[in-house]
Design a protein around this motif. Sequence first.
Motif, PDB file in Angstrom:
ATOM      1  N   THR A 133      62.684 -13.954   6.081  1.00  0.00           N
ATOM      2  CA  THR A 133      63.360 -15.218   6.224  1.00  0.00           C
ATOM      3  C   THR A 133      64.876 -15.533   5.845  1.00  0.00           C
ATOM      4  N   THR A 134      65.419 -14.298   5.101  1.00  0.00           N
ATOM      5  CA  THR A 134      66.781 -14.446   4.849  1.00  0.00           C
ATOM      6  C   THR A 134      67.821 -13.886   6.052  1.00  0.00           C
ATOM      7  N   LYS A 135      67.010 -13.290   6.956  1.00  0.00           N
ATOM      8  CA  LYS A 135      67.993 -12.876   7.995  1.00  0.00           C
ATOM      9  C   LYS A 135      67.796 -13.375   9.352  1.00  0.00           C
ATOM     10  N   GLU A 136      66.535 -14.007   9.535  1.00  0.00           N
ATOM     11  CA  GLU A 136      66.549 -14.938  10.622  1.00  0.00           C
ATOM     12  C   GLU A 136      65.617 -16.030  10.475  1.00  0.00           C
ATOM     13  N   ARG A 137      65.598 -16.912  11.364  1.00  0.00           N
ATOM     14  CA  ARG A 137      64.859 -18.367  11.267  1.00  0.00           C
ATOM     15  C   ARG A 137      63.458 -17.788  11.645  1.00  0.00           C
ATOM     16  N   ILE A 138      62.568 -18.563  10.895  1.00  0.00           N
ATOM     17  CA  ILE A 138      61.127 -18.530  11.345  1.00  0.00           C
ATOM     18  C   ILE A 138      60.829 -18.848  12.609  1.00  0.00           C
ATOM     19  N   PRO A 139      60.374 -18.357  13.619  1.00  0.00           N
ATOM     20  CA  PRO A 139      59.813 -18.751  15.093  1.00  0.00           C
ATOM     21  C   PRO A 139      59.180 -19.910  14.728  1.00  0.00           C
ATOM     22  N   ASP A 140      59.065 -21.009  15.815  1.00  0.00           N
ATOM     23  CA  ASP A 140      58.249 -21.966  15.624  1.00  0.00           C
ATOM     24  C   ASP A 140      56.870 -21.768  15.758  1.00  0.00           C
ATOM     25  N   ALA A 141      56.250 -20.913  16.554  1.00  0.00           N
ATOM     26  CA  ALA A 141      54.913 -20.465  16.931  1.00  0.00           C
ATOM     27  C   ALA A 141      54.629 -19.945  15.402  1.00  0.00           C
ATOM     28  N   MET A 142      55.623 -19.062  14.618  1.00  0.00           N
ATOM     29  CA  MET A 142      55.077 -18.413  13.599  1.00  0.00           C
ATOM     30  C   MET A 142      54.834 -19.608  12.593  1.00  0.00           C
ATOM     31  N   TRP A 143      55.756 -20.425  12.277  1.00  0.00           N
ATOM     32  CA  TRP A 143      55.662 -21.528  11.343  1.00  0.00           C
ATOM     33  C   TRP A 143      54.412 -22.366  11.652  1.00  0.00           C
ATOM     34  N   SER A 144      53.955 -22.504  12.903  1.00  0.00           N
ATOM     35  CA  SER A 144      52.731 -23.333  13.234  1.00  0.00           C
ATOM     36  C   SER A 144      51.706 -22.524  12.716  1.00  0.00           C
ATOM     37  N   ALA A 145      51.565 -21.364  13.036  1.00  0.00           N
ATOM     38  CA  ALA A 145      50.459 -20.447  12.613  1.00  0.00           C
ATOM     39  C   ALA A 145      50.348 -20.448  11.096  1.00  0.00           C
ATOM     40  N   ALA A 146      51.389 -20.220  10.274  1.00  0.00           N
ATOM     41  CA  ALA A 146      51.422 -20.548   8.845  1.00  0.00           C
ATOM     42  C   ALA A 146      50.894 -21.655   8.422  1.00  0.00           C
ATOM     43  N   ILE A 147      51.225 -22.833   8.867  1.00  0.00           N
ATOM     44  CA  ILE A 147      50.810 -24.192   8.566  1.00  0.00           C
ATOM     45  C   ILE A 147      49.106 -23.942   8.673  1.00  0.00           C
ATOM     46  N   ASP A 148      48.753 -23.674  10.096  1.00  0.00           N
ATOM     47  CA  ASP A 148      47.235 -23.711  10.244  1.00  0.00           C
ATOM     48  C   ASP A 148      46.642 -22.913   9.482  1.00  0.00           C
ATOM     49  N   CYS A 149      47.175 -21.670   9.132  1.00  0.00           N
ATOM     50  CA  CYS A 149      46.316 -20.752   8.253  1.00  0.00           C
ATOM     51  C   CYS A 149      46.245 -21.365   6.925  1.00  0.00           C
ATOM     52  N   ILE A 150      47.336 -21.826   6.274  1.00  0.00           N
ATOM     53  CA  ILE A 150      47.137 -22.309   4.927  1.00  0.00           C
ATOM     54  C   ILE A 150      46.378 -23.719   4.827  1.00  0.00           C
ATOM     55  N   ALA A 151      46.344 -24.405   5.936  1.00  0.00           N
ATOM     56  CA  ALA A 151      45.600 -25.424   6.101  1.00  0.00           C
ATOM     57  C   ALA A 151      44.103 -25.038   6.137  1.00  0.00           C
ATOM     58  N   ASP A 152      43.539 -24.022   6.687  1.00  0.00           N
ATOM     59  CA  ASP A 152      42.409 -23.458   6.620  1.00  0.00           C
ATOM     60  C   ASP A 152      42.076 -22.997   5.163  1.00  0.00           C
ATOM     61  N   LEU A 153      42.928 -22.341   4.676  1.00  0.00           N
ATOM     62  CA  LEU A 153      42.719 -21.840   3.309  1.00  0.00           C
ATOM     63  C   LEU A 153      42.351 -23.287   2.407  1.00  0.00           C
ATOM     64  N   CYS A 154      43.297 -24.202   2.397  1.00  0.00           N
ATOM     65  CA  CYS A 154      43.069 -25.453   1.488  1.00  0.00           C
ATOM     66  C   CYS A 154      41.779 -25.886   1.975  1.00  0.00           C
ATOM     67  N   GLU A 155      41.294 -25.921   2.931  1.00  0.00           N
ATOM     68  CA  GLU A 155      40.114 -26.620   3.201  1.00  0.00           C
ATOM     69  C   GLU A 155      38.883 -25.681   2.718  1.00  0.00           C
ATOM     70  N   GLN A 156      38.893 -24.628   2.796  1.00  0.00           N
ATOM     71  CA  GLN A 156      38.016 -23.618   2.326  1.00  0.00           C
ATOM     72  C   GLN A 156      37.775 -23.858   0.811  1.00  0.00           C
TER      73      GLN A 156
END
Length: 166
Positions: free
Chosen positions: A89-112
Motif C-alpha cells: 500500500t506504500t507503492k499503489e492505491r488499494i483498488p476499490d474492489a479490494m477495499w470493499s472485499a477487506a471491509i466485508d471480510c473484516i465485518a464478517d470477522l467482527c460479527e463472528q
Amino acid sequence: MSPPRYIVVHHAAAPRSTTVAEIHRWHVAGRGWRDIGYHRLIRMGDGEMVQTLPGRPFDADADWEPWEFGAHVAGHNAHAVGVCLVMDTTKERIPDAMWSAAIDCIADLCEQFGLAADAVRGHREMSGAVTTCPGDIDLDAFRVEVAAELRIRQDAAAGPTVEIPP
C-alpha cells in the motif's frame, strides 16, 4: 479461552501478483513458523477478481484456542485475528474492489467474534509494534466503513420498521 479482542490489518509489502503459496513459503521456510501467519488474505492480481482466501485455520466458535493463534503481531497473537491485503500500500492505491472485499471480510470477522469496528487495528497500532504496516491505509476511514457495514447488516437483520397509524 476467550474470543479474540482485535482484528489486525496488514499489507504484504509485496506486489499484488504475490500468491498465497509464496507468503506461506516465506512464513514457513523463511521464518520457521508452523503455518502462514495470517488468518485471511485479500488478494487481487493484475486484472483479476478479488479473492478472500483462508490462511491459518480457525473454527467458528467463540473460543480462541492455541491452535488457532496466528503469527502476525508479536505479543498479541493469542488475542488477535490477522487479515492481510496482498499488496504494497506504500507503492499503489488499494483498488476499490479490494477495499470493499477487506471491509466485508473484516465485518464478517467482527460479527463472528462479537467485535465492534473499534477492535480493528493496523499492525503499527498494536503496542510494541515497530513497523509501518499496513502502509498507507487510512485506518480511521477503514474503521468508519467497517462500522457502517456492521450497521447495515444489523438493520437488515432487524427487518423493516412498520408504523401503525393511530
